[in-house]
Design a protein around this motif. Structure first.
Motif, mmCIF file in Angstrom:
data_model
loop_
_atom_site.group_PDB
_atom_site.id
_atom_site.type_symbol
_atom_site.label_atom_id
_atom_site.label_comp_id
_atom_site.label_asym_id
_atom_site.label_seq_id
_atom_site.Cartn_x
_atom_site.Cartn_y
_atom_site.Cartn_z
ATOM 1 N N GLN A 38 47.738 24.874 52.632
ATOM 2 C CA GLN A 38 47.826 26.058 52.794
ATOM 3 C C GLN A 38 47.091 27.219 51.823
ATOM 4 N N THR A 39 46.220 27.432 52.684
ATOM 5 C CA THR A 39 45.491 28.675 51.449
ATOM 6 C C THR A 39 45.741 30.722 52.254
ATOM 7 N N LEU A 40 45.856 30.556 50.406
ATOM 8 C CA LEU A 40 45.962 32.677 50.613
ATOM 9 C C LEU A 40 44.620 33.205 51.119
ATOM 10 N N GLN A 41 44.040 34.130 51.570
ATOM 11 C CA GLN A 41 43.062 34.468 52.076
ATOM 12 C C GLN A 41 42.382 36.091 51.854
ATOM 13 N N TYR A 42 42.022 36.668 50.822
ATOM 14 C CA TYR A 42 41.952 37.991 50.885
ATOM 15 C C TYR A 42 40.900 38.183 51.327
ATOM 16 N N LEU A 43 40.568 39.206 53.106
ATOM 17 C CA LEU A 43 40.135 39.904 53.788
ATOM 18 C C LEU A 43 39.451 41.199 53.683
ATOM 19 N N SER A 44 40.058 41.830 53.245
ATOM 20 C CA SER A 44 39.660 42.876 52.415
ATOM 21 C C SER A 44 39.911 43.750 51.095
ATOM 22 N N LYS A 45 39.573 44.991 50.598
ATOM 23 C CA LYS A 45 39.605 45.048 48.474
ATOM 24 C C LYS A 45 40.681 45.193 49.131
ATOM 25 N N ARG A 46 41.887 45.687 49.603
ATOM 26 C CA ARG A 46 43.264 46.381 49.147
ATOM 27 C C ARG A 46 43.873 45.294 48.059
ATOM 28 N N TYR A 47 43.432 43.697 48.095
ATOM 29 C CA TYR A 47 44.508 42.806 47.516
ATOM 30 C C TYR A 47 43.459 41.779 46.909
ATOM 31 N N SER A 48 43.911 41.381 45.475
ATOM 32 C CA SER A 48 43.147 39.978 45.050
ATOM 33 C C SER A 48 44.033 38.926 44.651
#
Length: 211
Positions: free
Chosen positions: A153-163
């Protein structure tokens, strides 16, 4: 715009630190056709009516919860109720805070979601800040992963809110499993699953209390 849309809700939790950044409200939706063997939330798989809620009703509930960073959708499979979740996110951001962050868990691979030709899927992706994606595979189970149950499973960052730069901090702050009392009910959530030694101990003590 959202008239007639209902979200089929399996469970809710007012405050959690185990389901995304900071303190979050959590909604588990009812219904998942993926049905990963060994899934911790197998009770949410059947597509049956659980608690049907209007998006505006959910937003009013979220508005009663103080000092939360955002909301998390789990399941069940959120993308199988994408239209109702979009409406719920929009209502929450309109009533509560336009800056509320949104985290979602999905059993679908990220690539399959971004390649989907369903415009509703694409609209939901646009509203998410973080997505934990991919089916749970029991032989790849790893409880040391942040907000994931198995190593595929993967974590995808879809906005600039988090990284991803914040993952070390979150790993220290976010428990692997969590118990809370919410409206006189005990809620258990996290990534140890039904085999959790702490869960078994708590249930044993609860049973002893009732005898």
């Amino acid at each position: 715009m959202n008239e007639g849309l209902l979200l089929n809700v399996a469970d809710t939790m007012s405050r959690s630190r185990a389901n995304g950044p900071g303190v979050r409200a959590v909604i588990w939706v009812q219904g998942c056709t993926i049905g990963c063997p060994g899934c911790y939330n197998a009770f949410t798989h059947p597509h049956k009516s659980a608690k049907l809620m209007q998006p505006a009703e959910i937003a009013k509930w979220v508005d009663t919860i103080s000092d939360i960073e955002g909301i998390t959708f789990s399941g069940g499979e959120p993308f199988e109720q994408a239209a109702a979740i979009i409406a719920t996110i929009d209502e929450i951001r309109l009533l509560c805070d336009p800056k509320f962050s949104v985290f979602a868990f999905s059993g679908f691979e990220y690539d399959s979601l971004i390649e989907s030709e369903d415009p509703v899927v694409q609209e939901l992706l646009k509203r998410l800040d973080i997505l934990s994606a991919g089916p749970y595979i029991s032989k790849l189970r790893d409880t040391n992963l942040l907000w994931r149950g198995s190593s595929n499973q993967t974590l995808q960052y879809l906005s600039k809110r988090y990284s991803s730069r914040e993952e070390e901090k979150w790993t220290k702050e976010s428990p692997v499993e969590e118990f809370t009392l919410d409206n006189n009910s005990m809620h258990f959530t996290g990534f140890e699953g039904p085999g959790s030694a702490i869960l078994k101990s708590a249930l044993k003590q609860l049973n002893q209390t009732h005898h």
